[in-house]
Motif scaffolding. Structure first.
Motif, PDB file in Angstrom:
ATOM      1  N   GLU A  16       0.826  -1.197   0.000  1.00  0.00           N
ATOM      2  CA  GLU A  16       0.000   0.000   0.000  1.00  0.00           C
ATOM      3  C   GLU A  16       0.863   1.252   0.000  1.00  0.00           C
ATOM      4  N   ALA A  17       0.939   1.917  -1.121  1.00  0.00           N
ATOM      5  CA  ALA A  17       1.670   3.186  -1.233  1.00  0.00           C
ATOM      6  C   ALA A  17       1.229   3.855  -2.518  1.00  0.00           C
ATOM      7  N   PRO A  18       0.330   4.851  -2.424  1.00  0.00           N
ATOM      8  CA  PRO A  18      -0.213   5.477  -3.628  1.00  0.00           C
ATOM      9  C   PRO A  18       0.869   6.003  -4.571  1.00  0.00           C
ATOM     10  N   GLN A  19       1.919   6.605  -4.034  1.00  0.00           N
ATOM     11  CA  GLN A  19       2.997   7.118  -4.864  1.00  0.00           C
ATOM     12  C   GLN A  19       4.291   6.382  -4.577  1.00  0.00           C
ATOM     13  N   GLN A  20       4.177   5.112  -4.331  1.00  0.00           N
ATOM     14  CA  GLN A  20       5.348   4.307  -4.012  1.00  0.00           C
ATOM     15  C   GLN A  20       6.319   4.289  -5.185  1.00  0.00           C
ATOM     16  N   THR A  21       7.604   4.470  -4.887  1.00  0.00           N
ATOM     17  CA  THR A  21       8.615   4.423  -5.937  1.00  0.00           C
ATOM     18  C   THR A  21       9.070   2.980  -6.164  1.00  0.00           C
ATOM     19  N   VAL A  22       9.796   2.791  -7.245  1.00  0.00           N
ATOM     20  CA  VAL A  22      10.350   1.458  -7.534  1.00  0.00           C
ATOM     21  C   VAL A  22      11.255   1.011  -6.394  1.00  0.00           C
ATOM     22  N   GLY A  23      12.103   1.916  -5.922  1.00  0.00           N
ATOM     23  CA  GLY A  23      12.993   1.568  -4.821  1.00  0.00           C
ATOM     24  C   GLY A  23      12.237   1.187  -3.567  1.00  0.00           C
ATOM     25  N   GLU A  24      11.193   1.930  -3.242  1.00  0.00           N
ATOM     26  CA  GLU A  24      10.393   1.617  -2.064  1.00  0.00           C
ATOM     27  C   GLU A  24       9.687   0.275  -2.215  1.00  0.00           C
ATOM     28  N   ALA A  25       9.235  -0.021  -3.411  1.00  0.00           N
ATOM     29  CA  ALA A  25       8.565  -1.298  -3.652  1.00  0.00           C
ATOM     30  C   ALA A  25       9.532  -2.462  -3.477  1.00  0.00           C
ATOM     31  N   VAL A  26      10.741  -2.306  -3.989  1.00  0.00           N
ATOM     32  CA  VAL A  26      11.742  -3.367  -3.853  1.00  0.00           C
ATOM     33  C   VAL A  26      12.070  -3.593  -2.382  1.00  0.00           C
ATOM     34  N   VAL A  27      12.258  -2.527  -1.629  1.00  0.00           N
ATOM     35  CA  VAL A  27      12.580  -2.661  -0.211  1.00  0.00           C
ATOM     36  C   VAL A  27      11.423  -3.309   0.547  1.00  0.00           C
ATOM     37  N   LYS A  28      10.186  -2.940   0.199  1.00  0.00           N
ATOM     38  CA  LYS A  28       9.027  -3.560   0.845  1.00  0.00           C
ATOM     39  C   LYS A  28       8.975  -5.052   0.555  1.00  0.00           C
ATOM     40  N   VAL A  29       9.279  -5.419  -0.667  1.00  0.00           N
ATOM     41  CA  VAL A  29       9.330  -6.843  -1.016  1.00  0.00           C
ATOM     42  C   VAL A  29      10.361  -7.557  -0.136  1.00  0.00           C
ATOM     43  N   LEU A  30      11.528  -6.953   0.029  1.00  0.00           N
ATOM     44  CA  LEU A  30      12.580  -7.561   0.833  1.00  0.00           C
ATOM     45  C   LEU A  30      12.159  -7.703   2.292  1.00  0.00           C
ATOM     46  N   TRP A  43      19.757   3.214  -1.346  1.00  0.00           N
ATOM     47  CA  TRP A  43      20.408   3.135  -0.026  1.00  0.00           C
ATOM     48  C   TRP A  43      19.609   3.945   1.000  1.00  0.00           C
ATOM     49  N   ALA A  44      19.181   5.163   0.625  1.00  0.00           N
ATOM     50  CA  ALA A  44      18.394   5.994   1.529  1.00  0.00           C
ATOM     51  C   ALA A  44      17.060   5.343   1.858  1.00  0.00           C
ATOM     52  N   THR A  45      16.480   4.665   0.882  1.00  0.00           N
ATOM     53  CA  THR A  45      15.212   3.976   1.114  1.00  0.00           C
ATOM     54  C   THR A  45      15.402   2.818   2.082  1.00  0.00           C
ATOM     55  N   LEU A  46      16.474   2.045   1.904  1.00  0.00           N
ATOM     56  CA  LEU A  46      16.783   0.973   2.838  1.00  0.00           C
ATOM     57  C   LEU A  46      16.952   1.518   4.252  1.00  0.00           C
ATOM     58  N   ASP A  47      17.618   2.666   4.346  1.00  0.00           N
ATOM     59  CA  ASP A  47      17.912   3.247   5.650  1.00  0.00           C
ATOM     60  C   ASP A  47      16.646   3.688   6.378  1.00  0.00           C
ATOM     61  N   ARG A  48      15.578   3.995   5.632  1.00  0.00           N
ATOM     62  CA  ARG A  48      14.309   4.404   6.248  1.00  0.00           C
ATOM     63  C   ARG A  48      13.411   3.214   6.576  1.00  0.00           C
ATOM     64  N   SER A  49      13.820   2.034   6.193  1.00  0.00           N
ATOM     65  CA  SER A  49      12.977   0.853   6.355  1.00  0.00           C
ATOM     66  C   SER A  49      13.268   0.158   7.689  1.00  0.00           C
ATOM     67  N   SER A  50      12.622  -0.975   7.895  1.00  0.00           N
ATOM     68  CA  SER A  50      12.863  -1.781   9.095  1.00  0.00           C
ATOM     69  C   SER A  50      14.141  -2.591   8.994  1.00  0.00           C
ATOM     70  N   ILE A  51      14.761  -2.615   7.827  1.00  0.00           N
ATOM     71  CA  ILE A  51      15.997  -3.366   7.598  1.00  0.00           C
ATOM     72  C   ILE A  51      17.169  -2.586   8.187  1.00  0.00           C
ATOM     73  N   GLU A  52      17.996  -3.248   8.980  1.00  0.00           N
ATOM     74  CA  GLU A  52      19.174  -2.595   9.554  1.00  0.00           C
ATOM     75  C   GLU A  52      20.270  -2.501   8.494  1.00  0.00           C
ATOM     76  N   VAL A  53      20.708  -1.307   8.203  1.00  0.00           N
ATOM     77  CA  VAL A  53      21.734  -1.077   7.186  1.00  0.00           C
ATOM     78  C   VAL A  53      23.093  -0.948   7.872  1.00  0.00           C
ATOM     79  N   VAL A  54      24.038  -1.771   7.453  1.00  0.00           N
ATOM     80  CA  VAL A  54      25.373  -1.795   8.040  1.00  0.00           C
ATOM     81  C   VAL A  54      26.379  -1.410   6.963  1.00  0.00           C
TER      82      VAL A  54
END
Length: 602
Positions: A40-54, A74-85
């Motif tokens: 669910e993201a009305p203006q979801q970007t490709v990057g955001e969609a990929v991160v959500k899938v992950l 990278w910025a999208t990953l950093d805003r997600s629940s995934i811990e970026v190292v």
């Protein structure tokens, strides 16, 4: 064959280590998850969609190096629940991802920017593929309109070989370059299917920089699909019951059988069969068990060869190992009188290592096979009393009060103060570190020892220790050489993210496996020396802690301090380089393949 069909959906489920959402090679009961949810993201970007899938696929960690090309993702990953190292080198990130997967059971992401970021990561991904890890590479690609125009770090067919890096093949089980957001549903389906299958899965999703920020045209749902876990049919089980009831047999255990430890123990004790393990299989069967005869192959035990010469079984039941060179050296002494019964999740494995030896091939997940076999196999005690089996020699030695530290004395201390007094995962680096640890350490539980024998890359353990410790959130110990430590380590990363990693360094001022091996092959005078480095001081300079050990009497205090440390810790041990490592089998294999001076043997 009697495959078990399971309907699966991985959209919005929680993943926990040991769960069967992503079935490991021998996990016998994939879960059923049929609830489908929309992204669910009305203006979801490709990057955001990929991160959500992950996120929905269970990814909790992403390791890598940033850069302009991968910046939006990278910025999208950093805003997600995934811990970026953020690592210091892409290959270190890939090795760490491999070990994080084995430590947690989860898929792990590696991210790189364009150009050298992709080429730097490849060796670590080869190790992940060879070891059977589940790792997903996210990389950036040059936009289509700029390809062939000498773009900065251009990543396109004009500058890099596309086949094998951006396509499926020996390196990647699945690879694609995304050119449109419309491809995301199919990419999601392919990733979910690949991760759900038993065994490893290494994927590469490359996304051009501007596409990472392009809005999706439509929402999409995570797909449902079915998959099969292979298991032996009734006829195959019946034939195994007949063979094992009528003939003596031994059990050869590999890393692919690590989730069937209890069934292997039950089978061995029910039948009296001798058990040996591959180097990667150490600990799956208790190494203090009276039916355990030792490790085979690289730095293995003479007790295995003694058993095969004096008590040669009619058959060997092979579980979860390819029987490749590191495991067998293709030694004819390891061939049983009537051939192999080889069980593997990969139908292409049985019969390859020993093509001229009769092999009853069974395409099955190992745990399922053993469960069904044990139900049908009667107890029998008509051969090879366990009291007469040969066993690996003990490593108990008294410490010297002077001189450099003997590597076998170091292993004795590691056994006493780390293996037996903690639950820490221990891993060993390619080289003499691997040889000494595999030969001398003893484990009684699966999952306590990790090595990589397929690619055998230096730098795997010195960086992999960070990924494993981070995923476990507990101590992990890497036994490594000074050469590997100088080549590629991630102490700085461990300091930044407060990872409880410990490095124990065999510091002998040389590439000692090369030195000793070349000498045994007859190649004299080859320079393998390394200027002496003080790794304890090096660690402290980066914010970690460390101690330099110069006598065997100092080992106990140093190891205890390392295990109690609240920061990354280095134990720098000055090693006696003259002690011959247990690498004779490897050298004999090289000589057999022609790696020897013509004048050798005079």
């Amino acid at each position: 064959m009697s495959p078990t069909n399971t309907k699966s959906n991985y959209t919005s489920v929680e993943y926990s280590a040991g769960s069967s959402i992503f079935s490991p090679p021998t996990d016998s009961s994939p879960s059923t998850h049929q609830q489908s949810s929309q992204l669910e993201a009305p203006q979801q970007t490709v990057g955001e969609a990929v991160v959500k899938v992950l996120e929905n696929l269970g990814v909790r960690h992403a390791f890598g190096i940033s850069g302009g090309g991968i910046g939006p993702l990278w910025a999208t990953l950093d805003r997600s629940s995934i811990e970026v190292v953020h690592f210091r080198h892409e290959s270190g990130a890939a090795f760490a991802a491999c070990e994080a997967h084995f430590a947690s059971g989860r898929p792990v992401v590696v991210f790189t920017t364009t150009g050298p970021g992709i080429t730097n990561v490849i060796t670590g991904l080869f190790a992940a593929r060879g070891d059977g890890a589940k790792v997903i590479l996210l990389s950036a690609a040059t936009p289509s309109g700029n390809r062939g125009r000498w773009a900065c770090q251009e990543t396109s067919a004009h500058t890099m070989p596309i086949s094998g890096i951006f396509t499926s093949g020996p390196l990647f089980n699945y690879a694609t370059t995304v050119e449109s957001g419309d491809e995301i549903p199919e990419i999601s389906r392919r990733l979910a299917l690949g991760l759900a299958q038993p065994g490893g899965f290494v994927a590469h999703i490359s996304i051009p920089t501007p596409l990472q920020m392009t809005p999706l045209k439509a929402q999409f749902s995570q797909p449902e699909f079915s998959y099969s876990v292979p298991t032996a049919g009734e006829e195959a089980i019946a034939e195994c019951v007949r063979l094992f009831s009528e003939e003596s047999f031994a059990i050869w255990v590999g890393f692919g059988a690590r989730h069937a430890a209890q069934e292997i123990l039950e089978l061995a004790e029910k039948t009296g069969a001798a058990v040996m393990t591959s180097p990667r299989g150490k600990g799956i069967f208790p190494e203090n068990h009276p039916q355990y005869i030792g490790v085979t192959g690289f730095s293995g035990h003479e007790s295995v060869l003694k058993y095969m010469q004096e008590k040669r079984p009619q058959r060997i039941l092979v579980l979860g190992t390819r029987l490749g060179e590191p495991t067998s050296f293709w030694n004819p002494l390891m061939v049983p009188a009537s051939g192999f019964v080889h069980v593997d999740i990969d139908p292409e494995v049985p019969g390859v290592a020993y093509p001229s030896v009769p092999t009853f091939s069974i395409h099955s997940e190992v745990k399922l096979f053993l469960t069904n076999l044990l139900k049908q196999l009667p107890k029998r005690l008509n051969w090879s009393p366990t009291s007469t089996l040969p066993h690996p020699e003990s490593n108990a030695i008294a410490p010297h009060t002077h001189g450099l530290v003997r590597p076998d004395a170091l292993m004795n201390a590691i056994q006493q103060f780390i293996v037996e007094q903690s639950d820490a995962l221990v891993m060993a680096e390619a080289g003499n570190s691997f040889a000494w640890a595999t030969n001398l350490l003893r484990f009684t539980q699966p999952g306590r020892y990790r090595i990589s024998t397929g690619v055998g890359a230096m730098g795997h353990a010195v960086t992999g220790v960070v990924g494993a410790a981070l995923a476990r959130n507990s101590k992990v110990v890497a036994i490594v050489g000074d050469g590997a430590m100088l080549m590629n380590n991630e102490i700085s990363t461990a300091v930044r993210f407060q990872v409880p990693a410990v490095w124990i360094i065999l510091n002998d001022g040389r590439y000692n496996m090369c030195a000793q091996g070349m000498s045994l092959q007859g190649f004299k005078g080859v320079d393998t020396t390394i200027p002496t480095a003080d790794f304890a001081m090096y660690a402290k300079a980066m914010g970690a802690d460390g101690v330099r050990v110069e006598t065997e009497l100092d080992l106990e205090l140093a190891l205890k301090k390392a295990m109690s440390s609240t920061v990354p810790f280095v134990v720098d041990v000055t090693i006696d380089s003259s002690r011959p490592a247990p690498i004779g089998g490897r050298i004999r294999s090289l000589i057999k393949q022609g790696a020897i001076l013509e004048s050798k043997g005079e």
